[in-house]
Design a protein around this motif. Structure first.
Motif, short mmCIF file in Angstrom:
data_model
loop_
_atom_site.label_atom_id
_atom_site.label_comp_id
_atom_site.label_asym_id
_atom_site.label_seq_id
_atom_site.Cartn_x
_atom_site.Cartn_y
_atom_site.Cartn_z
N HIS A 268 24.74 8.02 24.14
CA HIS A 268 25.25 8.96 23.14
C HIS A 268 25.23 8.23 21.81
N PRO A 270 26.10 8.68 17.94
CA PRO A 270 26.65 9.41 16.79
C PRO A 270 25.71 9.29 15.59
N LYS A 271 25.73 10.29 14.75
CA LYS A 271 24.76 10.31 13.65
C LYS A 271 24.89 9.08 12.75
N ASN A 291 20.90 17.17 13.18
CA ASN A 291 21.83 16.26 13.85
C ASN A 291 21.22 14.90 14.14
N GLN A 294 21.19 12.74 19.33
CA GLN A 294 22.53 12.30 19.73
C GLN A 294 22.65 12.01 21.22
N LYS A 309 24.80 17.88 19.27
CA LYS A 309 26.04 17.22 18.86
C LYS A 309 27.21 17.72 19.69
N TYR A 311 31.03 17.91 19.79
CA TYR A 311 32.07 17.84 18.75
C TYR A 311 33.34 17.20 19.30
N ALA A 313 35.54 13.57 18.24
CA ALA A 313 35.58 12.47 17.28
C ALA A 313 36.14 11.18 17.86
N ILE A 317 33.29 9.57 25.24
CA ILE A 317 32.40 10.74 25.14
C ILE A 317 31.91 11.20 26.50
N ASP A 353 32.12 6.09 16.94
CA ASP A 353 31.24 5.77 15.82
C ASP A 353 30.18 4.73 16.18
#
Length: 366
Positions: A268, A270-271, A291, A294, A309, A311, A313, A317, A353
């Protein structure tokens, strides 16, 4: 006179004289007297001793009525070609309407223009695939455009009709039989060895995937799973059908290309953690999902990328419900390490992140 030309002329005139056209019809059409034609037909006058003008008149009549020796010999060859000579021994021609169908049927061949530019090191390349190929007797694949042929199918137009005219030179099948298959099917295969033509349905319509290459490794990007905010107003995109799409692709690669379908790891990304490769910055702007990439599924010889993506945060994940359903669909069970209450609480507040990696192990590997 050239020996081949001499044979062509004499044999063609003989074909006319032995035809069902009456002496009167031949006389009027060729401007040769009925007496001369009767004498030639009865053998009273030798063909080689008639005037060149008479011989040429009869020969031109033969050509107009497809009775000349060359035409008849070409017709006799039709349906008997095990291969055709194009500076190589072609045994089949395979044509598709959709850009990705030959890939789905087991033929991965870059277009002629792409073939002129080899893959560059550390460079993400978009693979433009051929939709018309010649296959040789020993299984080699060549782009038809390389030999100046532009073929297509599934409609009545220039490309499909080019294919009809091309095959008419070699096949006993008539124009109507060839057109019926070529105009109505998404994929067409003609076999020179058996003089047969077959039509097949499309397996991948439109452009739901993009084929890429990075350092000669095949990458399949599933375009249809881009769920950026810019696309949400168009359609609702979920991961629900992704496992079945991925299974279709991995089966195709395993069965047709002998590539292993065992998953090595799932990432995974994240951008904000995407490196130059995964950000797709090397591709034309119109081909870049908003995106980025991801979710990456890594196999031994290829990768599957999803611009989807999730969603969330913070936290793990891979414990996300949507991700968990996706993993289950791929036959993967996520077993996170057992943690105490405090560690679990801290992890749940950890921002997502960085790249998260889920190695995949199979029972026979444990």
């Amino acid at each position: 006179m050239n020996q081949n030309l001499d044979f062509e002329l004499i044999q063609s005139v003989r074909n006319v004289l032995e035809s069902e056209f009456s002496t009167k019809e031949l006389s009027e059409a060729c401007d040769v007297s009925q007496t001369t034609i009767n004498e030639l037909r009865s053998g009273k006058r030798e063909l080689r001793k008639t005037s060149l003008q008479n011989a040429l008149s009869l020969y031109h009549f033969a050509c107009r009525n497809e009775m000349n020796a060359e035409h008849i010999m070409e017709n006799e060859k039709k349906g008997k070609f095990s291969t055709i000579p194009l500076n190589l021994s072609v045994s089949k021609v395979l044509v598709s309407f959709e850009n990705l169908d030959l890939f789905a049927y087991g033929v991965l061949k870059q277009s002629y223009n792409d073939a002129e530019f080899p893959n560059r090191k550390d460079r993400l390349e978009n693979l433009h695939l051929s939709t018309a190929v010649f296959i040789t007797k020993d299984g080699k694949i060549y782009n038809c455009e390389e030999f100046g042929y532009t073929f297509n199918c599934r409609y009545n137009g220039a490309g499909p009709n080019n294919l009809v005219r091309f095959l008419q030179k070699f096949s006993n099948l008539d124009e109507a039989q060839l057109s019926q298959v070529i105009h109505a099917n998404s994929v067409v295969e003609y076999d020179f060895q058996t003089d047969t033509i077959a039509g097949y349905p499309s397996l991948i319509e439109g452009q739901p995937i993009t084929l890429l290459s990075f350092n000669e490794k095949l990458i399949i990007m599933l375009n249809k799973y881009e769920n950026s905010s810019l696309k949400k107003w168009k359609e609702s995109v979920t991961l629900e059908s992704a496992p079945s799409d991925i299974l279709f692709l991995t089966n195709t690669l395993e069965e047709n290309y002998k590539l292993s379908a065992k998953i090595k790891a799932i990432y995974h990304i994240p951008k904000n953690a995407q490196n130059e490769q995964y950000s797709l910055s090397q591709l034309p702007r119109f081909q870049r999902p908003n995106n980025g990439i991801q979710i990456v599924i890594e196999y031994e010889d290829f990768e599957i990328w999803l611009p989807y993506k999730i969603y969330q945060a913070k936290g793990d994940i891979f414990e996300n419900e949507e991700m968990n359903l996706f993993l289950n669909g791929l036959g993967i069970t996520y077993n996170p390490e057992k943690k105490n209450f405090i560690q679990t609480l801290l992890d749940s507040k950890e921002p997502i992140d960085k790249i998260s990696t889920l190695p995949v192990y199979y029972e026979d590997e444990l």
